[in-house]
Design an enzyme around this catalytic site. Structure first.
Site, PDB file in Angstrom:
ATOM      1  N   LYS A  22       0.828  -1.209   0.000  1.00  0.00           N
ATOM      2  CA  LYS A  22       0.000   0.000   0.000  1.00  0.00           C
ATOM      3  C   LYS A  22       0.861   1.257   0.000  1.00  0.00           C
ATOM      4  O   LYS A  22       0.623   2.205  -0.756  1.00  0.00           O
ATOM      5  CB  LYS A  22      -0.904   0.010   1.236  1.00  0.00           C
ATOM      6  CG  LYS A  22      -1.656   1.321   1.448  1.00  0.00           C
ATOM      7  CD  LYS A  22      -2.483   1.300   2.722  1.00  0.00           C
ATOM      8  CE  LYS A  22      -1.701   1.658   3.949  1.00  0.00           C
ATOM      9  NZ  LYS A  22      -1.718   3.107   4.256  1.00  0.00           N
ATOM     10  N   ASN A  23       1.880   1.280   0.859  1.00  0.00           N
ATOM     11  CA  ASN A  23       2.674   2.489   1.028  1.00  0.00           C
ATOM     12  C   ASN A  23       3.636   2.742  -0.123  1.00  0.00           C
ATOM     13  O   ASN A  23       4.288   3.791  -0.173  1.00  0.00           O
ATOM     14  CB  ASN A  23       3.434   2.448   2.353  1.00  0.00           C
ATOM     15  CG  ASN A  23       2.500   2.601   3.542  1.00  0.00           C
ATOM     16  OD1 ASN A  23       1.408   3.152   3.419  1.00  0.00           O
ATOM     17  ND2 ASN A  23       2.929   2.108   4.693  1.00  0.00           N
ATOM     18  N   CYS A 120      -5.579   7.929   9.935  1.00  0.00           N
ATOM     19  CA  CYS A 120      -5.668   7.332  11.266  1.00  0.00           C
ATOM     20  C   CYS A 120      -5.354   8.351  12.351  1.00  0.00           C
ATOM     21  O   CYS A 120      -4.470   9.193  12.197  1.00  0.00           O
ATOM     22  CB  CYS A 120      -4.683   6.169  11.394  1.00  0.00           C
ATOM     23  SG  CYS A 120      -5.199   4.654  10.581  1.00  0.00           S
ATOM     24  N   ARG A 125       0.717  14.291  12.640  1.00  0.00           N
ATOM     25  CA  ARG A 125       1.573  14.027  11.470  1.00  0.00           C
ATOM     26  C   ARG A 125       1.495  15.237  10.549  1.00  0.00           C
ATOM     27  O   ARG A 125       0.859  15.195   9.502  1.00  0.00           O
ATOM     28  CB  ARG A 125       1.122  12.740  10.762  1.00  0.00           C
ATOM     29  CG  ARG A 125       1.298  11.511  11.630  1.00  0.00           C
ATOM     30  CD  ARG A 125       1.113  10.241  10.860  1.00  0.00           C
ATOM     31  NE  ARG A 125      -0.279   9.956  10.600  1.00  0.00           N
ATOM     32  CZ  ARG A 125      -0.711   8.909   9.900  1.00  0.00           C
ATOM     33  NH1 ARG A 125       0.145   8.062   9.387  1.00  0.00           N
ATOM     34  NH2 ARG A 125      -1.995   8.710   9.704  1.00  0.00           N
ATOM     35  N   ASP A 308       4.764   0.458  12.300  1.00  0.00           N
ATOM     36  CA  ASP A 308       3.606  -0.244  11.757  1.00  0.00           C
ATOM     37  C   ASP A 308       3.540  -1.714  12.175  1.00  0.00           C
ATOM     38  O   ASP A 308       2.542  -2.390  11.901  1.00  0.00           O
ATOM     39  CB  ASP A 308       3.582  -0.146  10.227  1.00  0.00           C
ATOM     40  CG  ASP A 308       3.022   1.178   9.739  1.00  0.00           C
ATOM     41  OD1 ASP A 308       2.546   1.965  10.568  1.00  0.00           O
ATOM     42  OD2 ASP A 308       3.060   1.415   8.517  1.00  0.00           O
ATOM     43  N   ARG A 400      -8.419  -0.475   4.908  1.00  0.00           N
ATOM     44  CA  ARG A 400      -7.558   0.561   4.337  1.00  0.00           C
ATOM     45  C   ARG A 400      -6.181   0.018   3.987  1.00  0.00           C
ATOM     46  O   ARG A 400      -5.509   0.557   3.109  1.00  0.00           O
ATOM     47  CB  ARG A 400      -7.401   1.731   5.319  1.00  0.00           C
ATOM     48  CG  ARG A 400      -8.646   2.585   5.496  1.00  0.00           C
ATOM     49  CD  ARG A 400      -8.351   3.809   6.359  1.00  0.00           C
ATOM     50  NE  ARG A 400      -7.151   4.492   5.881  1.00  0.00           N
ATOM     51  CZ  ARG A 400      -6.082   4.746   6.637  1.00  0.00           C
ATOM     52  NH1 ARG A 400      -6.051   4.396   7.886  1.00  0.00           N
ATOM     53  NH2 ARG A 400      -5.056   5.362   6.105  1.00  0.00           N
TER      54      ARG A 400
END
Length: 421
Positions: A22-23, A120, A125, A308, A400
């Site tokens: 995903k990232n 999230c 951030r 993570d 997600r």
């Protein structure tokens, strides 16, 4: 809302494949804005965040879609005319990574209007480092009614030292710099594999980037880029989560497509916990120990232990034979899952940015609620080990970042199902 229902006690075994990252997929999709034509991306995970990024691109006037049938892991983005360089609040509020369109838009079209990001609720951030980098390249930045507006006739190369290590900040400024005049040097960069993957894609498009994967990235600007075909690298966090699933269930699982070099800090901690890890058949096999040993963990930027994976390893330590200390140095609110683990019988004490985890002999199934993406995965892992039935609510967080995780776990023998709202 959907729920995931888990009945614990099954020992997982077999093979499972890690999906695309995903990232990596999100910034790479954003990079499509840098070139006219059609870019094709393979191994793109079918996730809510990816669908949101495609919506953002479509809102601007791109033709962005996921193919169907046997090519459902393929996404195409076509730019064939003028775009509206704006990412609206309605989409950006659901996914922080939407801000990654900011750099490509201002570099290619000279202006961008992007809503301040959401995502999230795991801590502050800010995007100040993104804006610092764009200003250094010559963009004029204004903040108006919750939107970032950036304008620049021509971006010019500069030396930019990030005040703190930021993955999306490194990616955003790197994408802007590829079309800037002259040389840009980025210092104190994020070193994650996903940053290196984005640079690889940009170079395939005709950019001139060196040093990605290190703390210093050098970019020589070019006049234009061309579309690209690329296959997204495997998701190291999903792979790590599946390895922990094998460990906590007392199982033996081969996670195919997992890349050992991307997971070394996690593999090291799993070895310390007593797991047997081997590399085979293009993946990593994890055999659980009879007794899980306590392990101390400190999260930090890559190549350190990834934040993570903190929640997942914490759950494993909940059933270790002893006491573990987990320090979270990246996000200040990333222990929100602890209250839910308490409901399942975990013994965890929070002391500021540190969690002291005393292993217990058993966890008990309970109704719990996911608070963020990785927390949702950790509660499912706890359910695999717990006695009885665990119901995990608010699993839209899970969707997600994990591609049908319950199906993958069920294929390994887990008693798990999704209950539709």
């Amino acid at each position: 809302m959907d729920k995931i229902v888990v009945k614990g006690g099954s020992s997982l075994s077999g093979e499972v494949k890690a999906s695309g990252a995903k990232n990596a997929a999100l910034p790479i999709l954003a990079s499509s804005l840098l070139a006219d034509g059609t870019s094709t991306y393979r191994n793109v995970p079918d996730l809510v965040d990816v669908a949101t990024m495609l919506k953002v691109l479509n809102t601007m006037g791109c033709e962005a879609e996921r193919l169907t049938g046997r090519q459902k892991n393929v996404c195409q983005v076509t730019i064939a005319g003028p775009l509206t360089p704006e990412a609206p609040y309605e989409l950006v509020k659901t996914m922080r990574a939407s801000v990654l369109v900011l750099g490509p838009l201002v570099a290619r079209y000279g202006r961008a209007r992007v809503s301040m990001p959401g995502g999230c609720a795991i801590g502050a951030r800010p995007i100040d480092q993104h804006l610092k980098g764009l200003k250094a390249l010559g963009a004029e930045i204004t903040l108006t009614e919750g939107y970032v507006e950036a304008r620049a006739k021509h971006l010019k190369g500069a030396t930019i030292n990030f005040d703190l290590i930021t993955v999306t900040g490194t990616e955003n400024v790197m994408m802007a710099a590829v079309l800037a005049k002259g040389r840009t040097v980025l210092e104190n960069c994020a070193r994650e594999p996903e940053v290196e993957e984005l640079a690889k894609v940009l170079n395939k498009m005709g950019a001139r980037i060196e040093g990605a994967g290190t703390s210093v990235i050098t970019i020589d600007g070019v006049d234009s880029l061309h579309p690209v075909e690329h296959s997204i690298l495997p998701d190291r966090i999903e792979a790590g989560t599946l390895l922990v699933a094998a460990a906590i269930s007392g199982g033996d699982v081969l996670v195919k497509h997992a890349v050992p070099e991307h997971l070394e800090p996690v593999l090291q901690k799993l070895r310390e916990a007593g797991c047997t890890l081997t590399t085979e058949n293009g993946g990593i096999r994890c055999k659980a120990p009879k007794t899980i040993h306590p392990v101390n963990i400190t999260t930090t930027e890559h190549p350190g232990f990834p934040t993570d994976m903190q929640a997942q390893l914490m759950v494993l330590m909940c059933v270790a034979n002893g006491t573990s200390v987990i320090s979270e140095n990246i996000f200040e609110n990333r222990f929100m899952h602890v209250a839910e683990l308490h409901r399942m019988g975990a013994d965890i004490t929070i002391q500021g940015p540190t969690a002291v985890v005393k292993g217990v002999k058993k966890l008990s199934g309970a109704p719990v609620m996911a608070t963020d993406l990785r927390a949702s995965a950790s509660l499912i892992l706890a359910g695999l080990r717990a006695e009885g039935r665990t119901e995990v609510a608010r699993v839209y967080h899970l969707d997600r970042g994990y591609e049908r995780l319950e199906r993958k776990l069920r294929s390994l023998g887990a008693d798990i199902r999704r209950v539709k709202a």
